[in-house]
Design a protein around this motif. Structure first.
Motif, short mmCIF file in Angstrom:
data_model
loop_
_atom_site.label_atom_id
_atom_site.label_comp_id
_atom_site.label_asym_id
_atom_site.label_seq_id
_atom_site.Cartn_x
_atom_site.Cartn_y
_atom_site.Cartn_z
N GLU A 77 33.17 42.85 41.20
CA GLU A 77 34.03 43.91 40.69
C GLU A 77 33.64 44.22 39.25
OE1 GLU A 77 38.65 44.60 39.33
OE2 GLU A 77 38.16 42.99 40.72
N ASP A 80 37.15 45.03 34.02
CA ASP A 80 38.15 45.92 33.44
C ASP A 80 38.24 47.28 34.12
OD1 ASP A 80 38.60 43.92 31.52
OD2 ASP A 80 37.01 44.69 30.26
N THR A 82 39.16 47.45 37.75
CA THR A 82 40.03 47.29 38.93
C THR A 82 39.56 48.18 40.09
OG1 THR A 82 41.65 48.95 38.17
CG2 THR A 82 42.02 46.66 37.53
N THR A 92 41.46 52.02 43.92
CA THR A 92 42.28 51.24 43.00
C THR A 92 43.74 51.41 43.42
OG1 THR A 92 40.75 51.51 41.16
CG2 THR A 92 43.02 51.03 40.59
N THR A 110 45.34 47.29 40.25
CA THR A 110 44.65 46.23 40.97
C THR A 110 43.56 46.84 41.85
OG1 THR A 110 46.27 46.31 42.77
CG2 THR A 110 46.66 44.71 41.00
N PRO A 111 42.55 46.07 42.22
CA PRO A 111 41.54 46.58 43.16
C PRO A 111 42.18 46.97 44.49
CG PRO A 111 40.78 44.57 42.09
CD PRO A 111 42.22 44.72 41.73
#
Length: 210
Positions: A77, A80, A82, A92, A110-111
Motif C-alpha cells: 500500500e 499515507d 489509504t 478508499t 482506510t484502504p
C-alpha cells in the motif's frame, strides 16, 4: 474550473498544502467547537462508510496494491494514501461518524479492502470536540449503526465505554438466541423511531460527494 475560483494552479497548490499543514482539520475542529458551545450538536452518532474510487491518476499503481481477488489478503500500500483493492478495483473507504443532524463528528480513511464494521471503535475514538471551558467531549450519548455492526464484541465495547447503542438484531442472531435462550435485545417502538434517524448519515455522504 469556474473562473470565480481563481487561477487553477493556485487552487491546486492550496488544495494540497492546506491538508498537509492541518488547516482543514483545524477548521473542522473550530466549527465543531462553536456548534457544541451553542448546544446545537446532537450527540446521537451514526457510524457508516462509503467507498471512494481512486482517481484515474492512481490507476498506474502496481497490480499487487491492496488486496488480492479474495478481498482478504493485504498487499503493498502506498504510504499515507489509504489506497486498497476491493471488488471495484482500487478504492478508499471513508468511515464517518455524524451527529443526529447529519454533521460530521469524526472521519477515518482506510484502504478499500478493510471491513467497515471493524472500524466502529477506531472511528468513535476520533471524536474530540472542544467545549467552552477547554475540555473535550469524546463520547456520544448513543450510537445508531445498521445491522452490519451487530456483534457481541461491539455491544461489549460500547457498554464498557458507557455508550448506549441502538443496533438491530440480525436474523441469524435472533434464530440462535431462540435455540439457546438468552436475554432478548429490546428494540420496541421507541427504539425504532430512534433508528429511523440513521438515514441522516446517508444524506451526509450525499452532501460530501456533491
Amino acid at each position: 474550473m469556474p473562473e470565480r475560483f481563481g487561477n487553477r494552479n493556485t487552487v491546486y497548490k492550496n488544495f494540497n498544502r492546506r491538508p498537509e499543514q492541518g488547516v482543514r482539520a483545524r477548521m473542522l475542529e473550530q466549527v465543531q467547537s462553536l456548534t457544541h458551545r451553542r448546544g446545537e450538536l446532537d450527540w446521537i452518532a451514526s457510524p457508516d462508510s462509503t467507498i471512494v474510487r481512486v482517481h484515474q491518476h492512481g490507476a498506474t499503481l502496481p497490480g499487487d496494491t491492496g488486496a488480492r481477488s479474495n478481498d482478504k489478503t493485504f498487499g503493498r500500500e502506498p504510504p499515507d494514501q489509504t489506497i486498497g483493492r476491493y471488488r471495484g478495483g482500487l478504492t478508499t473507504k471513508n468511515d464517518l461518524d455524524r451527529d443526529g443532524k447529519g454533521r460530521a463528528l469524526a472521519c477515518l480513511l482506510t484502504p478499500g479492502q478493510v471491513v467497515v464494521t471493524s472500524m466502529l471503535a477506531d472511528t468513535l475514538r476520533e471524536i474530540h470536540v472542544k467545549g467552552r471551558l477547554g475540555g473535550r467531549r469524546t463520547r456520544p450519548d448513543r450510537v445508531v449503526p445498521d445491522t452490519g455492526y451487530a456483534s457481541k464484541a461491539h455491544r461489549v465495547w460500547l457498554c464498557e465505554h458507557r455508550i448506549a447503542s441502538m443496533i438491530p438484531e440480525r436474523v441469524d442472531h435472533a434464530a440462535h438466541r431462540r435455540r439457546l435462550p438468552g436475554r432478548p435485545i429490546e428494540f420496541g417502538t421507541v427504539q425504532w423511531k430512534r433508528y429511523k434517524r440513521h438515514d441522516v448519515v446517508e444524506n451526509c455522504f450525499n452532501r460530501l460527494e456533491q
